[in-house]
Design an enzyme around this catalytic site. Structure first.
Site, PDB file in Angstrom:
ATOM      1  N   ARG A 170       0.567  10.366   0.274  1.00 17.28           N
ATOM      2  CA  ARG A 170       0.922  11.428   1.214  1.00 17.28           C
ATOM      3  C   ARG A 170       2.169  12.188   0.787  1.00 17.28           C
ATOM      4  O   ARG A 170       2.619  13.089   1.499  1.00 17.28           O
ATOM      5  CB  ARG A 170       1.159  10.837   2.613  1.00 17.28           C
ATOM      6  CG  ARG A 170      -0.054  10.119   3.182  1.00 17.28           C
ATOM      7  CD  ARG A 170       0.248   9.575   4.565  1.00 17.28           C
ATOM      8  NE  ARG A 170      -0.733   8.595   4.975  1.00 17.28           N
ATOM      9  CZ  ARG A 170      -0.655   7.897   6.101  1.00 17.28           C
ATOM     10  NH1 ARG A 170       0.367   8.069   6.915  1.00 17.28           N
ATOM     11  NH2 ARG A 170      -1.580   7.012   6.408  1.00 17.28           N
ATOM     12  N   GLU A 198       0.843  -1.195   0.000  1.00 20.22           N
ATOM     13  CA  GLU A 198       0.000   0.000   0.000  1.00 20.22           C
ATOM     14  C   GLU A 198       0.877   1.243   0.000  1.00 20.22           C
ATOM     15  O   GLU A 198       1.570   1.525   0.979  1.00 20.22           O
ATOM     16  CB  GLU A 198      -0.918   0.023   1.222  1.00 20.22           C
ATOM     17  CG  GLU A 198      -1.765   1.293   1.303  1.00 20.22           C
ATOM     18  CD  GLU A 198      -2.489   1.464   2.631  1.00 20.22           C
ATOM     19  OE1 GLU A 198      -2.835   2.612   2.963  1.00 20.22           O
ATOM     20  OE2 GLU A 198      -2.696   0.454   3.340  1.00 20.22           O
ATOM     21  N   LYS A 222     -11.273  -1.984   6.205  1.00 19.36           N
ATOM     22  CA  LYS A 222     -10.106  -1.585   6.980  1.00 19.36           C
ATOM     23  C   LYS A 222     -10.598  -1.043   8.321  1.00 19.36           C
ATOM     24  O   LYS A 222     -11.507  -0.218   8.358  1.00 19.36           O
ATOM     25  CB  LYS A 222      -9.345  -0.491   6.217  1.00 19.36           C
ATOM     26  CG  LYS A 222      -8.227   0.195   6.993  1.00 19.36           C
ATOM     27  CD  LYS A 222      -7.602   1.278   6.120  1.00 19.36           C
ATOM     28  CE  LYS A 222      -6.580   2.094   6.866  1.00 19.36           C
ATOM     29  NZ  LYS A 222      -5.935   3.115   6.004  1.00 19.36           N
ATOM     30  N   THR A 245      -4.752   6.087   1.431  1.00 15.69           N
ATOM     31  CA  THR A 245      -5.181   7.449   1.743  1.00 15.69           C
ATOM     32  C   THR A 245      -5.965   8.057   0.584  1.00 15.69           C
ATOM     33  O   THR A 245      -5.796   9.223   0.236  1.00 15.69           O
ATOM     34  CB  THR A 245      -3.996   8.361   2.130  1.00 15.69           C
ATOM     35  OG1 THR A 245      -3.029   7.620   2.861  1.00 15.69           O
ATOM     36  CG2 THR A 245      -4.474   9.501   3.029  1.00 15.69           C
TER      37      THR A 245
END
Length: 213
Positions: free
Chosen positions: A51, A47, A134, A74
């Protein structure tokens, strides 16, 4: 892609290994050796969090690494989803879930691991058809005891707890009947990445790949 199809794909990805590395990568040059180091250690699902300015290029580079399954984390907007899909992401991960985000993932055929931090959030996603979710932020939201308490009332949902999960507590999560795998950043610490210690990262990945077995 339907929510049910997304969850089936997400479950396959979660079952590849007990840990999904959560990666914050600043330099594109680190992408390929980092991915190879993690895959070599037995952690093929990666993953890459959106960011950093380099994240999309990192995903594109990692997408070409043999044996890896690269996803984008994200995800916050439909633009994030479109960009991640174009870059080569094969799955997505979000800290929470909104109708707009879910619509965009389904429209772009990007399997999503949507975030939930409460019973109501998990139930809402289940109502839409997402059976793999998640649990985030795992430790701050109540940790393994909280997740365990959801197992009986919500038996159809399986989780990937992420957020505060480490080598120290990963086994506690992995022992739960409603945990498929965990997400963690400890397998690719910044100091090892920045120093190019790929052998060190492979050792951490090998250790993580044996958890819960």
């Amino acid at each position: 892609m339907t929510p049910q199809e997304a969850s089936r794909t997400a479950e396959k990805i979660c079952r590849l290994a007990p840990v999904i590395p959560v990666l914050v990568v600043d330099q594109v040059a680190h992408a390929v050796p980092l991915a190879r180091a993690l895959v070599a250690g037995g952690l093929p699902a990666l993953e890459v969090t959106l960011r950093t300015d380099a994240a999309l290029e990192v995903i594109a580079e990692m997408a070409g690494v043999d044996g890896g399954a690269v996803g984008a984390g994200t995800l916050l907007s439909s633009q994030d989803i479109e960009n991640a899909k174009k870059a080569g992401a094969t799955f997505g991960v979000s800290p929470g879930a909104t109708d707009r985000l879910l619509d965009a993932c389904e429209a772009n055929d990007l399997p999503l691991l949507p975030g939930a931090a409460s019973a109501s959030e998990a139930m809402r996603l289940l109502e839409r058809g997402y059976t793999v979710q998640k649990f985030f932020p795992a430790e701050a939201a109540g940790g393994a005891p909280f997740l365990k308490s959801l197992a009986s009332p919500l038996p159809r949902i399986r989780f990937c707890p992420t957020g505060g999960v480490s080598l120290k507590n990963a086994t506690e999560y992995l022992s739960l009947p409603n945990t498929l795998c965990v997400g963690g950043s400890w397998v690719a610490p910044g100091d090892l990445v920045n120093s190019g210690d790929w052998a060190g990262i492979t050792r951490l990945a090998t250790q993580a790949a044996q958890l819960g077995r």
